[in-house]
Design a protein around this motif. Structure first.
Motif, PDB file in Angstrom:
ATOM      1  N   ARG A 253     101.773 113.715 -81.098  1.00  0.00           N
ATOM      2  CA  ARG A 253     100.931 113.938 -82.284  1.00  0.00           C
ATOM      3  C   ARG A 253      99.901 112.827 -82.470  1.00  0.00           C
ATOM      4  O   ARG A 253      98.814 113.072 -82.974  1.00  0.00           O
ATOM      5  N   THR A 254     100.250 111.611 -82.064  1.00  0.00           N
ATOM      6  CA  THR A 254      99.280 110.524 -82.185  1.00  0.00           C
ATOM      7  C   THR A 254      98.187 110.623 -81.131  1.00  0.00           C
ATOM      8  O   THR A 254      97.090 110.103 -81.326  1.00  0.00           O
ATOM      9  N   MET A 255      98.482 111.304 -80.003  1.00  0.00           N
ATOM     10  CA  MET A 255      97.524 111.415 -78.910  1.00  0.00           C
ATOM     11  C   MET A 255      96.628 112.636 -79.031  1.00  0.00           C
ATOM     12  O   MET A 255      95.449 112.588 -78.679  1.00  0.00           O
ATOM     13  N   MET A 256      97.180 113.752 -79.495  1.00  0.00           N
ATOM     14  CA  MET A 256      96.435 114.997 -79.556  1.00  0.00           C
ATOM     15  C   MET A 256      96.007 115.235 -80.999  1.00  0.00           C
ATOM     16  O   MET A 256      96.702 115.883 -81.775  1.00  0.00           O
ATOM     17  N   GLN A 257      94.874 114.689 -81.352  1.00  0.00           N
ATOM     18  CA  GLN A 257      94.415 114.783 -82.724  1.00  0.00           C
ATOM     19  C   GLN A 257      93.820 116.160 -83.015  1.00  0.00           C
ATOM     20  O   GLN A 257      93.327 116.846 -82.119  1.00  0.00           O
ATOM     21  N   PRO A 258      93.821 116.581 -84.298  1.00  0.00           N
ATOM     22  CA  PRO A 258      93.213 117.866 -84.650  1.00  0.00           C
ATOM     23  C   PRO A 258      91.729 117.893 -84.305  1.00  0.00           C
ATOM     24  O   PRO A 258      91.062 116.858 -84.238  1.00  0.00           O
ATOM     25  N   ALA A 259      91.228 119.083 -84.066  1.00  0.00           N
ATOM     26  CA  ALA A 259      89.824 119.250 -83.690  1.00  0.00           C
ATOM     27  C   ALA A 259      88.898 118.739 -84.790  1.00  0.00           C
ATOM     28  O   ALA A 259      89.097 119.011 -85.965  1.00  0.00           O
ATOM     29  N   ARG A 260      87.881 117.978 -84.387  1.00  0.00           N
ATOM     30  CA  ARG A 260      86.876 117.490 -85.331  1.00  0.00           C
ATOM     31  C   ARG A 260      85.617 118.356 -85.299  1.00  0.00           C
ATOM     32  O   ARG A 260      84.793 118.293 -86.193  1.00  0.00           O
ATOM     33  N   ALA A 261      85.457 119.121 -84.245  1.00  0.00           N
ATOM     34  CA  ALA A 261      84.295 120.003 -84.121  1.00  0.00           C
ATOM     35  C   ALA A 261      84.678 121.160 -83.220  1.00  0.00           C
ATOM     36  O   ALA A 261      85.550 121.033 -82.368  1.00  0.00           O
ATOM     37  N   THR A 262      84.021 122.284 -83.405  1.00  0.00           N
ATOM     38  CA  THR A 262      84.307 123.420 -82.546  1.00  0.00           C
ATOM     39  C   THR A 262      83.727 123.178 -81.156  1.00  0.00           C
ATOM     40  O   THR A 262      82.770 122.417 -80.982  1.00  0.00           O
ATOM     41  N   VAL A 263      84.327 123.821 -80.170  1.00  0.00           N
ATOM     42  CA  VAL A 263      83.816 123.695 -78.816  1.00  0.00           C
ATOM     43  C   VAL A 263      82.383 124.197 -78.743  1.00  0.00           C
ATOM     44  O   VAL A 263      81.526 123.603 -78.082  1.00  0.00           O
ATOM     45  N   MET A 264      82.099 125.281 -79.443  1.00  0.00           N
ATOM     46  CA  MET A 264      80.746 125.834 -79.395  1.00  0.00           C
ATOM     47  C   MET A 264      79.727 124.855 -79.963  1.00  0.00           C
ATOM     48  O   MET A 264      78.607 124.751 -79.463  1.00  0.00           O
ATOM     49  N   ALA A 265      80.107 124.125 -81.000  1.00  0.00           N
ATOM     50  CA  ALA A 265      79.189 123.129 -81.553  1.00  0.00           C
ATOM     51  C   ALA A 265      78.891 122.049 -80.527  1.00  0.00           C
ATOM     52  O   ALA A 265      77.757 121.549 -80.435  1.00  0.00           O
ATOM     53  N   THR A 266      79.887 121.684 -79.736  1.00  0.00           N
ATOM     54  CA  THR A 266      79.669 120.684 -78.702  1.00  0.00           C
ATOM     55  C   THR A 266      78.783 121.240 -77.593  1.00  0.00           C
ATOM     56  O   THR A 266      77.927 120.531 -77.056  1.00  0.00           O
ATOM     57  N   VAL A 267      78.982 122.507 -77.239  1.00  0.00           N
ATOM     58  CA  VAL A 267      78.105 123.135 -76.244  1.00  0.00           C
ATOM     59  C   VAL A 267      76.666 123.085 -76.735  1.00  0.00           C
ATOM     60  O   VAL A 267      75.736 122.767 -75.977  1.00  0.00           O
TER      61      VAL A 267
END
Length: 280
Positions: A253-267
């Motif tokens: 849980r400390t390593m896999m943080q919740p998403a901060r942005a959608t993948v599409m936004a990063t694309v």
């Protein structure tokens, strides 16, 4: 592919592994973006994904991004997109009869790193552990790709089921239900390495451990090196079953943080705002 001002860009998933897409992007001089869509061992060799050299990557963890950088995949960005709860519910297992979910990874031989016999060794180890702990229920969940002959061989799942049946161990069964139901049923989960271990953590349940009786490299080393419990033989695994430790889930849980942005936004950030006007 996605459109931007008349040009096109190729967007694909890492595990889609379509060399034709990489070739098309190269021939047509198109930008290519590869999205990490599943668990990626950080000690996989370049040969597994070398076809995507020159692409821009969207990794889901910093460790994956670092793996890519070591192998020459420069310019990638990290957008955590694994849904880990911020307030996980962890049941106390002290007063609950242990129910162990053993999840198989794939056994395809295309990398010369993983062999079909590795899956046999894992299942044999589960049976041996079950003999040591007859009061504990073990449920084996086969990997979805076992339905494909090219992955694990013809009738692979049937062969494993026959082995368990002929072993005469009554406290080992095979899953016949949906993953969600298996996760709800179990108090503890084990696998050699698997995305479903991370899913188990994400769905508010108890502890996890890895089990690798093969003698080869640990493909979950990203997590075991940080303290996720690990066993290599039935005696070690039986001791973990007795404790059902929770520290592995806490580490993940400390390593896999919740998403901060959608993948599409990063694309969009990699190619430009016009990407949002068409579908990938």
């Amino acid at each position: 592919a996605v459109r931007r001002r008349g040009a096109r860009a190729v967007v694909t998933a890492l595990h889609a592994f379509q060399p034709s897409e990489a070739l098309a992007a190269k021939i047509l001089c198109l930008p290519m973006i590869v999205v990490q869509d599943g668990y990626l061992p950080v000690n996989y060799p370049l040969a597994v994904y070398g076809v995507y050299r020159g692409a821009r990557f969207i990794w889901w963890s910093e460790s994956s991004r670092e793996w890519g950088a070591r192998l020459g995949f420069e310019g990638g960005v990290c957008t955590p997109h694994f849904p880990v709860p911020t307030s996980p519910r962890i049941e106390s297992t002290g007063s609950v009869a242990p129910r162990i979910l053993a999840m198989l990874n794939h056994g395809g031989e295309w990398t010369s790193l993983i062999f079909r016999s590795d899956i046999d060794r894992f299942v044999a180890g589960i049976v041996a552990t079950a003999r040591l702990r007859p009061q504990v229920a073990f449920r084996i969940r086969t990997h979805p790709t076992m339905v494909l002959d090219v992955h694990d061989g013809v009738n692979a799942a049937d062969r494993l089921q026959r082995f368990v049946a002929e072993s005469g161990v009554a406290n080992v069964s095979f899953s016949e239900t949906h993953l969600d139901t298996d996760i709800d049923w179990a108090t503890f989960a084990i696998s050699e390495y698997s995305l479903t271990l991370l899913e188990f953590v994400a769905r508010n349940h108890g502890g996890i451990a890895t089990f690798n009786p093969t003698g080869r490299r640990d493909f979950f080393s990203e997590f075991t090196a940080r303290g996720v419990p690990h066993a290599t033989d039935p005696d070690q695994l039986a001791a973990l079953v007795d404790r059902q430790p929770l520290e592995g889930s806490a580490i993940i849980r400390t390593m896999m943080q919740p998403a901060r942005a959608t993948v599409m936004a990063t694309v969009r950030s990699l190619i430009g705002p016009e990407i949002g006007k068409s579908n990938p």
